[in-house]
Design an enzyme around this catalytic site. Structure first.
Site, PDB file in Angstrom:
ATOM      1  N   GLY A   9     -28.896 -29.669  79.643  1.00  0.00           N
ATOM      2  CA  GLY A   9     -29.070 -29.919  78.269  1.00  0.00           C
ATOM      3  C   GLY A   9     -27.818 -29.647  77.593  1.00  0.00           C
ATOM      4  CG  ASN A  10     -26.734 -31.068  74.226  1.00  0.00           C
ATOM      5  OD1 ASN A  10     -27.380 -30.926  73.055  1.00  0.00           O
ATOM      6  ND2 ASN A  10     -26.832 -32.374  74.807  1.00  0.00           N
ATOM      7  NE  ARG A  11     -24.053 -22.954  73.290  1.00  0.00           N
ATOM      8  CZ  ARG A  11     -24.934 -22.012  73.785  1.00  0.00           C
ATOM      9  NH1 ARG A  11     -26.188 -21.575  73.160  1.00  0.00           N
ATOM     10  NH2 ARG A  11     -24.376 -21.262  74.723  1.00  0.00           N
TER      11      ARG A  11
END
Ligand code: CTP
Length: 460
Positions: free
Chosen positions: A232-234
């Site tokens: 995922g990412n932030r």
């Protein structure tokens, strides 16, 4: 357009002269020179010109009442006095010159001048005999020599009385020049927009996207490694959701395609499509934009705002069962397709090699990308071209207050023509509105051009 006043807040005080209507054009000129302008009207000025045009053009509520408080409880004219880089009173009446010379703070314009340490520029306009009267001469003299005000003298020409003489408001360009000159060597007094007078909310922008369909993507995609793990990412989705909400508030129909997000969504107002992976996002996006990946003749949308943080890689072989830790793990990743570039190619009638092999989608939609960079923003112009977008909103996510998980953002908006607009640190909602200002303007001129072209088409 020059930007001699870029980053500056200029307070424009208008008093009750027949020349008050010219202050609207003066406001436009100051804005064209890069200034953020806030307008104050004396009670008699409101009898010549209403606050609405000033509010619409300045994007700030207009100050008319000396005792009015801002919504947050601050005193309006004191905030202006403390934050403006210069005050310009144009037109300044004989009555205003007299009140000012005597220090009588009976209206919002005089009160702000009394309360400020910023330079004040006054551009008088009145009947010729009033201008030459000894009282006026003495008042002007006092403003100049005791207060250090800059007086842009009126010009000679036909006056409202029907006579000719000195008293006409000076040429607007020379008033702007005087403001530039007065601020030239001074630092910007208050660069933080939050400390300046507030921006208008609601009525001014509330209907400029009526009849438009905006497709907005938000949040971060998740690429499965196995049934319990993902890459995922932030991204929190805040920026994209702010764009969707602002567009809804301005009357647009919005399709909001959301990947992972932690903010409340406008579930009852937008057409919401939830996705998880880049693959799902691609299917939802091409469906909403073009009814699938086959190019349609007619656009189903007016603008795409691609704020989602799309994973650049996805596991090549996601496991069907949870991977145990015993054997260790080496992941093989493959690049995801660039969804924005693909949407751009379809909209512009290009094939994957960039050749024009089919008709463009009409009317031409506006395409907007986001680019989160760390450190240098130098790659952004190439990214804009590569993705075929009209606007690219670039931010440095390593900067404090900007990027993931914050309520604020400092962005630079790059246009396809090579233009760049650096916005100050703003709330994400305000960034969204600034962006929608551009999009609304681009859609309006697109439609105006189409109408002009249709008028010039030879009759069939
Ligand atoms: N984007 C996209 N599809 C991808 C990756 C990004 O549509 N597979 C979109 C994003 O939603 C954003 C824009 O492209 O609007 C720029 O994203 P960014 O990650 O900065 O660009 P990349 O093409 O991934 O470039 P790089 O990773 O080299 O910075």
């Amino acid at each position: 357009m020059t930007d001699r006043l870029a980053g500056r807040l200029i307070a424009l005080g208008v008093t009750g002269s027949i020349a008050a209507y010219k202050a609207i054009e003066l406001l436009r000129l100051l804005t064209a020179d890069g200034a953020d302008v806030v307008v104050m009207l004396s009670p008699s000025a409101t009898r010549f010109v209403g606050p609405l045009s000033f509010a619409a053009l300045s994007r700030h509520p207009v100050e008319t009442e000396i005792l009015d408080l801002l919504p947050d409880g601050r005193i309006g004219h004191v905030v202006i006095a403390d934050t403006a880089d210069a005050l310009v009173v144009a037109p300044a009446t004989a009555h205003w010159l007299g009140s000012m010379a005597a220090g009588l703070a009976g209206d919002v314009v005089t009160a702000t001048c009394l309360a400020t340490s910023a330079p004040v520029i006054a551009a008088p306009a009145m009947d010729g005999d009033m201008w030459t009267h000894p009282a006026t001469r003495a008042n002007v003299q006092r403003l100049r020599s005791d207060f250090g005000y800059i007086v842009v003298e009126p010009e000679s020409g036909p006056l409202a009385s029907g006579q000719s003489g000195v008293g006409r408001l000076a040429d607007l360009g020379s008033i702007v020049d005087a403001v530039v000159e007065a601020t030239r060597d001074r630092p910007v007094r208050q660069p933080d927009e939050a400390a300046r007078p507030p921006l208008s909310t609601g009525p001014i922008r509330d209907s400029d996207l009526v009849g438009r369909h905006l497709v907005v993507t938000a949040g971060g995609t998740r690429e499965p490694i196995d049934p319990v793990r993902f890459i995922g990412n932030r991204s929190t989705g805040r920026m994209g959701v702010a764009v969707a909400e602002a567009a809804l508030d301005r009357g647009a129909r919005v399709t909001l395609i959301v990947a992972d997000t932690d903010v409340p969504l406008p579930t009852d107002r937008a057409h919401l499509i939830r996705v998880e992976t880049t693959g799902e996002l691609r299917a939802a996006l091409l469906g909403a934009l073009f009814g699938g990946d086959a190019p349609p003749a007619e656009a189903r949308f007016d603008a795409l705002v691609m704020a989602a943080a799309v994973s650049d890689f996805t596991p090549a072989h996601p496991a069907e069962r949870k991977i145990g830790r015993e054997a260790g793990l080496t992941l093989e990743l493959q690049a995801t397709p660039d969804l924005l570039a693909e949407a751009g190619r379809i909209a512009h009638g290009l094939d994957s090699g960039g050749a024009e092999t089919r008709a463009r989608v009409t009317p031409r939609p506006v395409l907007v990308g986001f680019a989160a960079e760390t450190g240098s923003l130098g790659r952004a112009a190439a990214k804009l071209a590569r993705k075929g977008v009209d606007l690219l909103v670039v931010n440095d996510v390593s900067e404090p207050g900007s990027g993931f998980g914050t309520d604020t953002n400092r962005v630079e908006v790059l246009g396809a023509a090579g233009d760049r607009t650096a916005l100050p640190l703003l709330s994400k909602r305000e960034v969204a509105d600034r962006l929608l200002d551009r999009i609304a303007e681009m859609l309006d001129s697109r439609d105006a051009e189409a109408q002009t072209a249709a008028m010039h088409e030879p009759p069939r």
